[in-house]
Design an enzyme around this catalytic site. Structure first.
Site, PDB file in Angstrom:
ATOM      1  N   MET A 130       0.975  -1.036   0.235  1.00 15.69           N
ATOM      2  CA  MET A 130       0.292   0.233   0.574  1.00 15.69           C
ATOM      3  C   MET A 130       1.339   0.946   0.212  1.00 15.69           C
ATOM      4  O   MET A 130       0.540   2.322   0.884  1.00 15.69           O
ATOM      5  CB  MET A 130      -1.464  -0.324   1.641  1.00 15.69           C
ATOM      6  CG  MET A 130      -1.773  -0.998   1.293  1.00 15.69           C
ATOM      7  SD  MET A 130      -2.915  -2.007  -0.879  1.00 15.69           S
ATOM      8  CE  MET A 130      -3.715  -0.675  -0.824  1.00 15.69           C
ATOM      9  N   ARG A 131       1.645   1.560  -0.499  1.00 15.97           N
ATOM     10  CA  ARG A 131       2.534   2.768  -0.942  1.00 15.97           C
ATOM     11  C   ARG A 131       2.898   2.818  -3.050  1.00 15.97           C
ATOM     12  O   ARG A 131       2.981   2.199  -3.549  1.00 15.97           O
ATOM     13  CB  ARG A 131       3.830   2.295   0.063  1.00 15.97           C
ATOM     14  CG  ARG A 131       4.807   2.688   0.467  1.00 15.97           C
ATOM     15  CD  ARG A 131       4.290   3.248   1.309  1.00 15.97           C
ATOM     16  NE  ARG A 131       6.259   4.756   0.863  1.00 15.97           N
ATOM     17  CZ  ARG A 131       5.997   5.657   1.204  1.00 15.97           C
ATOM     18  NH1 ARG A 131       4.448   5.859   1.708  1.00 15.97           N
ATOM     19  NH2 ARG A 131       6.409   6.396   1.345  1.00 15.97           N
ATOM     20  N   ASN A 174       1.234  -5.873 -10.322  1.00 15.26           N
ATOM     21  CA  ASN A 174       0.151  -5.998  -8.923  1.00 15.26           C
ATOM     22  C   ASN A 174      -1.407  -6.057  -9.146  1.00 15.26           C
ATOM     23  O   ASN A 174      -1.699  -6.802 -10.026  1.00 15.26           O
ATOM     24  CB  ASN A 174       0.098  -4.106  -9.289  1.00 15.26           C
ATOM     25  CG  ASN A 174      -0.501  -3.646  -7.410  1.00 15.26           C
ATOM     26  OD1 ASN A 174      -0.516  -3.863  -6.629  1.00 15.26           O
ATOM     27  ND2 ASN A 174      -1.241  -2.689  -8.455  1.00 15.26           N
ATOM     28  N   HIS A 197      -5.145  -5.798  -7.917  1.00 14.93           N
ATOM     29  CA  HIS A 197      -5.786  -4.453  -8.045  1.00 14.93           C
ATOM     30  C   HIS A 197      -6.792  -5.036  -7.417  1.00 14.93           C
ATOM     31  O   HIS A 197      -7.632  -5.970  -8.464  1.00 14.93           O
ATOM     32  CB  HIS A 197      -5.798  -3.642  -8.785  1.00 14.93           C
ATOM     33  CG  HIS A 197      -6.549  -2.043  -8.440  1.00 14.93           C
ATOM     34  ND1 HIS A 197      -5.975  -1.166  -7.510  1.00 14.93           N
ATOM     35  CD2 HIS A 197      -7.518  -2.073  -9.676  1.00 14.93           C
ATOM     36  CE1 HIS A 197      -7.529  -0.197  -7.188  1.00 14.93           C
ATOM     37  NE2 HIS A 197      -7.948  -0.594  -8.108  1.00 14.93           N
TER      38      HIS A 197
HETATM   39  C1  GAR Z   1      -6.186  -7.915  -2.315  1.00 18.76           C
HETATM   40  O1  GAR Z   1      -7.636  -7.741  -2.024  1.00 18.76           O
HETATM   41  C2  GAR Z   1      -5.440  -6.527  -2.982  1.00 18.76           C
HETATM   42  O2  GAR Z   1      -5.956  -6.319  -3.822  1.00 18.76           O
HETATM   43  C3  GAR Z   1      -5.737  -5.049  -2.415  1.00 18.76           C
HETATM   44  O3  GAR Z   1      -4.690  -5.252  -1.219  1.00 18.76           O
HETATM   45  C4  GAR Z   1      -5.529  -6.595  -0.561  1.00 18.76           C
HETATM   46  C5  GAR Z   1      -4.525  -7.107  -0.252  1.00 18.76           C
HETATM   47  O4  GAR Z   1      -5.002  -8.180   0.829  1.00 18.76           O
HETATM   48  N1  GAR Z   1      -4.516  -4.075  -3.663  1.00 18.76           N
HETATM   49  C6  GAR Z   1      -5.020  -2.696  -3.375  1.00 18.76           C
HETATM   50  O5  GAR Z   1      -5.162  -2.680  -2.975  1.00 18.76           O
HETATM   51  C7  GAR Z   1      -3.567  -2.574  -3.928  1.00 18.76           C
HETATM   52  N2  GAR Z   1      -3.922  -1.157  -4.346  1.00 18.76           N
HETATM   53  P1  GAR Z   1      -4.359  -9.663   1.015  1.00 18.76           P
HETATM   54  O6  GAR Z   1      -2.104  -8.520   2.095  1.00 18.76           O
HETATM   55  O7  GAR Z   1      -4.666 -10.235   1.914  1.00 18.76           O
HETATM   56  O8  GAR Z   1      -3.220  -9.938  -0.149  1.00 18.76           O
END
Ligand code: GAR
Length: 216
Positions: free
Chosen positions: A92-93, A109, A111
């Site tokens: 998240m960076r 990535n 998303h």
């Molecule tokens: C996931 O849903 C991923 O798609 C999202 O954060 C979550 C992480 O879950 N990523 C974003 O929003 C990036 N912009 P996880 O740590 O259990 O994989």
């Protein structure tokens, strides 16, 4: 021939990291997880990596004066263990343009939306509020722009009448765990060719079935 070495960047619970760990446990999987880096100390993703025997580093971004300085350290750590491919898995960076450019074509990535819809945060609530009937997730190659770049894989799920952001997120997450290992496999096999904004997948059959919701 040795497999491409993957560095996974995380910030939280690491369920997508777990999906990659589970996939890479198969000797036939064409990539090897070499390093997991978290910018947040003590997150569950680090425990998952340690349990799987993957080296970890914690590099708190708060210790750095600038985004570029943090990214330079990330870059050095990844290169020190000869990483070929980076997977952002709930990282998240925002990454600086020099970092994204240096790893162009070699950084994925995941998303939680069907890009280019719903870039950024709170994607599930925004999808519900927008009234879309299909939502989903995307794995894409990273460019310097947020949640942008050639799309390697997507999966769609229905948005149901009684969905909350939580129930919809859970349905999408199941698909993230399917398509992230798939997309990494395709990249590791050298089957992802970039043509402008498009990622063309070599040797992939065409999926012609339509996804329709409501089913009718
Ligand atoms: C996931 O849903 C991923 O798609 C999202 O954060 C979550 C992480 O879950 N990523 C974003 O929003 C990036 N912009 P996880 O740590 O259990 O994989």
């Amino acid at each position: 021939m040795s497999k491409p070495r993957v560095g996974v960047l995380v910030s939280g619970r690491g369920s997508n990291l777990q999906a990659l760990i589970d996939a890479a446990a198969d000797p036939a999987y064409p990539a090897e997880l070499a390093l997991v880096i978290s910018n947040v100390p003590g997150v569950f993703a680090l425990e998952r990596a340690e349990k799987a025997g993957i080296p970890t580093r914690t590099i708190p971004h708060k210790n750095f004066l600038s985004r570029e300085a943090f990214d330079q350290t990330l870059d050095a750590e990844l290169r020190a263990v000869e990483v070929d491919i980076i997977c952002l898995a709930g990282f998240m960076r925002l990454l600086s343009a020099p970092f994204s450019t240096a790893w162009h074509g070699r950084m994925l990535n995941v998303h939680p939306a069907l890009l280019p819809s719903f870039k950024g945060l709170n994607t599930h609530q925004r999808a519900i509020d927008a009234g879309v009937k299909l939502h989903g997730c995307t794995v894409h190659l990273v460019t310097p722009d947020l949640d942008d770049g050639p799309i390697v894989a997507q999966a769609a799920v229905p948005v149901l009448a009684d969905d909350t952001a939580e129930t919809l997120a859970a349905r999408v997450l199941v698909q993230e765990h399917r398509i992230y290992p798939l997309a990494l496999k395709l990249l590791a096999e050298g089957r992802v060719r970039v043509d402008g904004n498009r990622a063309i997948i070599d040797g992939m059959g065409d999926a012609e079935a339509a996804l329709v919701n409501p089913a009718g």
